[in-house]
Motif scaffolding. Structure first.
Motif, PDB file in Angstrom:
ATOM      1  N   ASN A   1       2.004  10.180  -1.586  1.00  0.00           N
ATOM      2  CA  ASN A   1       3.064   9.218  -1.314  1.00  0.00           C
ATOM      3  C   ASN A   1       2.484   7.999  -0.601  1.00  0.00           C
ATOM      4  O   ASN A   1       1.390   8.058  -0.039  1.00  0.00           O
ATOM      5  CB  ASN A   1       4.142   9.871  -0.455  1.00  0.00           C
ATOM      6  N   PRO A   2       3.224   6.882  -0.598  1.00  0.00           N
ATOM      7  CA  PRO A   2       2.749   5.703   0.131  1.00  0.00           C
ATOM      8  C   PRO A   2       2.515   6.017   1.615  1.00  0.00           C
ATOM      9  O   PRO A   2       3.233   6.804   2.219  1.00  0.00           O
ATOM     10  CB  PRO A   2       3.886   4.693  -0.038  1.00  0.00           C
ATOM     11  N   ASN A   3       1.488   5.398   2.181  1.00  0.00           N
ATOM     12  CA  ASN A   3       1.086   5.585   3.576  1.00  0.00           C
ATOM     13  C   ASN A   3       0.693   7.022   3.885  1.00  0.00           C
ATOM     14  O   ASN A   3       0.902   7.510   4.995  1.00  0.00           O
ATOM     15  CB  ASN A   3       2.189   5.117   4.533  1.00  0.00           C
ATOM     16  N   SER A   4       0.159   7.737   2.896  1.00  0.00           N
ATOM     17  CA  SER A   4      -0.301   9.110   3.071  1.00  0.00           C
ATOM     18  C   SER A   4      -1.716   9.239   2.543  1.00  0.00           C
ATOM     19  O   SER A   4      -2.238   8.335   1.903  1.00  0.00           O
ATOM     20  CB  SER A   4       0.594  10.093   2.322  1.00  0.00           C
ATOM     21  N   SER A   5      -2.318  10.365   2.806  1.00  0.00           N
ATOM     22  CA  SER A   5      -3.640  10.653   2.260  1.00  0.00           C
ATOM     23  C   SER A   5      -3.780  12.156   2.101  1.00  0.00           C
ATOM     24  O   SER A   5      -3.018  12.933   2.673  1.00  0.00           O
ATOM     25  CB  SER A   5      -4.743  10.097   3.156  1.00  0.00           C
TER      26      SER A   5
ATOM     27  N   ASP B   1     -14.231   7.802   1.388  1.00  0.00           N
ATOM     28  CA  ASP B   1     -13.187   7.569   0.394  1.00  0.00           C
ATOM     29  C   ASP B   1     -13.584   8.204  -0.927  1.00  0.00           C
ATOM     30  O   ASP B   1     -14.745   8.193  -1.315  1.00  0.00           O
ATOM     31  CB  ASP B   1     -12.952   6.076   0.194  1.00  0.00           C
TER      32      ASP B   1
ATOM     33  N   LYS C   1      -6.844   8.167  -0.733  1.00  0.00           N
ATOM     34  CA  LYS C   1      -5.809   7.329  -0.132  1.00  0.00           C
ATOM     35  C   LYS C   1      -4.988   6.579  -1.169  1.00  0.00           C
ATOM     36  O   LYS C   1      -4.033   5.890  -0.826  1.00  0.00           O
ATOM     37  CB  LYS C   1      -6.446   6.317   0.823  1.00  0.00           C
TER      38      LYS C   1
ATOM     39  N   ASN D   1      -2.219   5.931  -3.901  1.00  0.00           N
ATOM     40  CA  ASN D   1      -0.907   6.500  -4.208  1.00  0.00           C
ATOM     41  C   ASN D   1      -0.875   6.980  -5.647  1.00  0.00           C
ATOM     42  O   ASN D   1      -1.532   6.424  -6.512  1.00  0.00           O
ATOM     43  CB  ASN D   1       0.179   5.454  -4.003  1.00  0.00           C
TER      44      ASN D   1
END
Length: 79
Positions: A56-60, A6, A74, A76
């Motif tokens: 964007n949300p739920n993206s990486s 991360d 990760k 947003n």
């Protein structure tokens, strides 16, 4: 093979403000002082602009520097 790491980058809004100030100082120096040395500020600020990205949300986003894996972002937002 590396495992996923991360990465927490700096906020894009802070860096965008710094790049905008560098760009304004560069153009101001070119116009007001007519000094060609200010072209370095304009060039460096233009070279930094492609480094901004949205997540964007739920993206990486995977960060790669010269072919070497640096980490996965990760969070947003604008970076």
């Amino acid at each position: 093979m590396k495992t996923e790491q991360d990465f927490s980058p700096v906020s894009g809004y802070l860096i965008l403000a710094i790049v905008a100030v560098l760009l304004l100082i560069g153009f101001g120096g070119l116009i007001a002082l007519r000094n060609p040395m200010f072209i370095w500020l304009v060039g460096s600020s233009v070279a930094l602009m492609p480094g901004f990205f949205f997540i964007n949300p739920n993206s990486s986003v995977i960060l790669v520097l010269f072919g070497d894996y640096k980490g996965t972002v990760k969070l947003n937002g604008f970076h």
